[in-house]
Design a protein around this motif. Structure first.
Motif, short mmCIF file in Angstrom:
data_model
loop_
_atom_site.label_atom_id
_atom_site.label_comp_id
_atom_site.label_asym_id
_atom_site.label_seq_id
_atom_site.Cartn_x
_atom_site.Cartn_y
_atom_site.Cartn_z
N ALA A 125 14.21 4.68 -13.39
CA ALA A 125 13.17 5.43 -12.19
C ALA A 125 11.99 5.71 -12.73
N LEU A 126 11.97 6.27 -13.95
CA LEU A 126 10.97 6.79 -14.60
C LEU A 126 9.92 5.53 -15.07
N HIS A 127 10.42 4.54 -15.33
CA HIS A 127 9.83 3.28 -15.71
C HIS A 127 8.87 2.74 -14.70
N PHE A 128 9.54 2.67 -13.37
CA PHE A 128 9.13 2.12 -12.26
C PHE A 128 8.13 2.98 -11.75
N LEU A 129 8.33 4.23 -11.65
CA LEU A 129 7.28 5.37 -11.34
C LEU A 129 6.13 5.02 -12.06
N LEU A 130 6.24 5.16 -13.16
CA LEU A 130 4.88 5.04 -13.96
C LEU A 130 4.28 3.37 -14.06
N SER A 182 0.93 -1.12 -0.08
CA SER A 182 0.06 -0.08 0.09
C SER A 182 1.00 1.19 -0.03
N ALA A 183 2.25 1.27 -0.13
CA ALA A 183 3.19 2.12 -0.07
C ALA A 183 2.83 2.98 -1.41
N PRO A 184 3.45 4.31 -1.56
CA PRO A 184 3.37 4.89 -2.86
C PRO A 184 4.37 4.49 -3.67
N SER A 214 6.53 5.32 -5.72
CA SER A 214 7.92 6.06 -5.59
C SER A 214 8.68 5.61 -4.51
N VAL A 215 8.18 5.10 -3.46
CA VAL A 215 8.76 4.70 -2.35
C VAL A 215 9.06 3.02 -2.36
N GLN A 216 8.34 2.29 -3.01
CA GLN A 216 8.43 0.96 -3.46
C GLN A 216 9.73 1.08 -4.44
N GLY A 217 9.75 1.87 -5.42
CA GLY A 217 10.82 1.71 -6.32
C GLY A 217 12.10 2.14 -5.80
N MET A 218 11.97 3.29 -4.96
CA MET A 218 13.21 3.74 -4.29
C MET A 218 13.97 2.69 -3.26
N TYR A 219 13.13 1.88 -2.63
CA TYR A 219 13.93 0.90 -1.71
C TYR A 219 14.21 -0.23 -2.31
N ARG A 220 13.41 -0.66 -3.34
CA ARG A 220 13.68 -1.80 -4.32
C ARG A 220 15.26 -1.78 -4.79
N LEU A 221 15.39 -0.57 -5.38
CA LEU A 221 16.67 -0.32 -6.10
C LEU A 221 17.74 0.19 -4.95
N LEU A 222 17.48 0.66 -4.09
CA LEU A 222 18.40 0.87 -2.84
C LEU A 222 18.79 -0.49 -2.34
N LEU A 233 11.56 13.39 -1.86
CA LEU A 233 11.63 14.49 -0.93
C LEU A 233 10.78 15.78 -1.53
N ALA A 234 10.91 16.08 -2.96
CA ALA A 234 10.14 17.22 -3.42
C ALA A 234 8.58 16.91 -3.33
N ALA A 235 8.05 15.72 -3.25
CA ALA A 235 6.66 15.59 -3.32
C ALA A 235 6.37 15.39 -1.83
N GLY A 236 7.01 15.38 -0.71
CA GLY A 236 6.81 15.46 0.64
C GLY A 236 6.41 13.90 0.99
N ILE A 237 6.77 12.88 0.40
CA ILE A 237 6.31 11.54 0.67
C ILE A 237 7.21 11.08 1.75
N PRO A 238 6.93 10.48 2.87
CA PRO A 238 7.62 10.05 4.01
C PRO A 238 8.52 8.82 3.44
N PHE A 239 9.72 8.79 4.05
CA PHE A 239 10.69 7.80 3.69
C PHE A 239 10.61 6.52 4.65
N PHE A 240 10.18 6.63 6.01
CA PHE A 240 10.18 5.69 6.84
C PHE A 240 8.90 5.26 7.47
N ASP A 241 7.90 5.79 7.36
CA ASP A 241 6.84 5.59 8.21
C ASP A 241 5.86 4.56 7.57
N TYR A 242 6.54 3.28 7.64
CA TYR A 242 5.67 2.07 7.21
C TYR A 242 5.75 0.91 7.92
#
Length: 304
Positions: free
Chosen positions: A80-85, A32-34, A36-44, A200-209
């Motif tokens: 990143a654009l691929h995963f986001l879309l 249920s995470a955004p 962009s968060v799924q993509g970020m942690y997947r790649l990180l 960060l620009a969109a104000g989406i939390p990084f850790f609150d999951y």
């Protein structure tokens, strides 16, 4: 000239990759995470898993030219654009519809490879591609709706398909002059950085999951990324980007079956028939492309 061959038969490696990436849509649907968060942690997380084995490639990294770094950054941005879309599309439409549209990737790559690399396909290969694409239409036909959400999801998937096609074509050029492992690592780090800036620009939390989400992030890193995307990047040393992307046509079949078993998304007769057409077209393409694989791989090894 010695022709480089993979230590394991290509068809077997392709099968492993197809099964692995088929789980991607399932994990994304479970989260249920955004996107962009799924993509970020997947790649990180994937990058963190790869870093301990990166030391042998340090000399190759220092040998890269400025142009190579720019292309690596661009490839990371497109990934990143691929995963986001594409991940975002699964919030609005079904697994079958989204992965069916993703199967259009070989069309974009075949056109792009011809324009950029003058890579030609035989009539038999094009026929196989056409059969497989026709099959993907069957897979998603019973699932594509006319609601605003479904249309939005379909358009997001189209955008994600274009983005990953560009990423693959850039990758084909870069792995001809650098280790595929180093290419994957740098691109994944670049893409995760792009996601971090976006969140960060969109104000989406990084850790609150909750713990469940973190488990899904780890699964996304290990299963479809390590055994899917990294494997496909590695295979670019031996076969063309068109061939690799053609094998990804197996994803709609695997993902649709998994969605039926794990998510309760039912498949109708058209979708089952589409799965058979996809695999049949894939077989035709691979058989027709046998004679092309050798010179294509040779060209990748000698490109400047």
């Amino acid at each position: 000239m010695n022709i480089k061959k993979p230590p394991v038969p290509v068809p077997l490696l392709m099968l492993v990759g197809i099964v692995a990436i088929s789980f991607s849509a399932i994990f994304i649907k479970w989260s249920s995470a955004p996107a962009s968060v799924q993509g970020m942690y997947r790649l990180l997380f994937t990058s963190l898993l790869m870093l301990p084995f990166a030391r042998p490639y340090s000399a190759a990294a220092f040998a890269l030219k400025k142009k190579d770094w720019l292309l690596l950054g661009f490839s990371g941005f497109m990934l990143a654009l691929h995963f986001l879309l594409w991940m975002g599309s699964l919030k609005f439409t079904s697994v079958a519809s989204s992965t069916m549209i993703m199967a259009l990737e070989p069309v974009f790559i075949m056109i792009g490879s011809y324009v950029l690399y003058k890579e030609k396909s035989t009539k038999s290969a094009i026929l196989g591609l056409g059969i497989a694409i026709f099959g993907t239409v069957f897979i998603g036909w019973g699932d594509i709706g006319l609601s605003a959400d479904n249309i939005k999801g379909d358009l997001l998937s189209v955008g994600g398909t274009v983005a990953v096609s560009v990423h693959m074509m850039v990758g084909q050029r870069l792995v001809s002059r650098m280790p595929s492992y180093l290419y994957s690592l740098i691109v994944f780090i670049s893409a995760s950085f792009v996601f971090a800036v976006y969140n960060l620009a969109a104000g989406i939390p990084f850790f609150d999951y909750p713990p469940k989400e973190w488990g899904i992030f780890v699964l996304l890193a290990i299963v479809p990324t390590v055994f899917g995307h990294i494997l496909f990047n590695w295979l670019l040393q031996y076969v063309s980007a068109t061939t690799v992307s053609m094998n990804i046509l197996g994803e709609p079949v695997g993902a649709s079956i998994l969605a039926f078993l794990l998510l309760g998304e039912k498949l109708n007769g058209l979708q089952w028939a589409g799965g058979i057409l996809v695999m049949g077209g894939l077989a035709v393409y691979l058989y027709a492309g046998r004679k092309k694989t050798t010179p294509a791989a040779e060209a990748l090894q000698t490109a400047s």
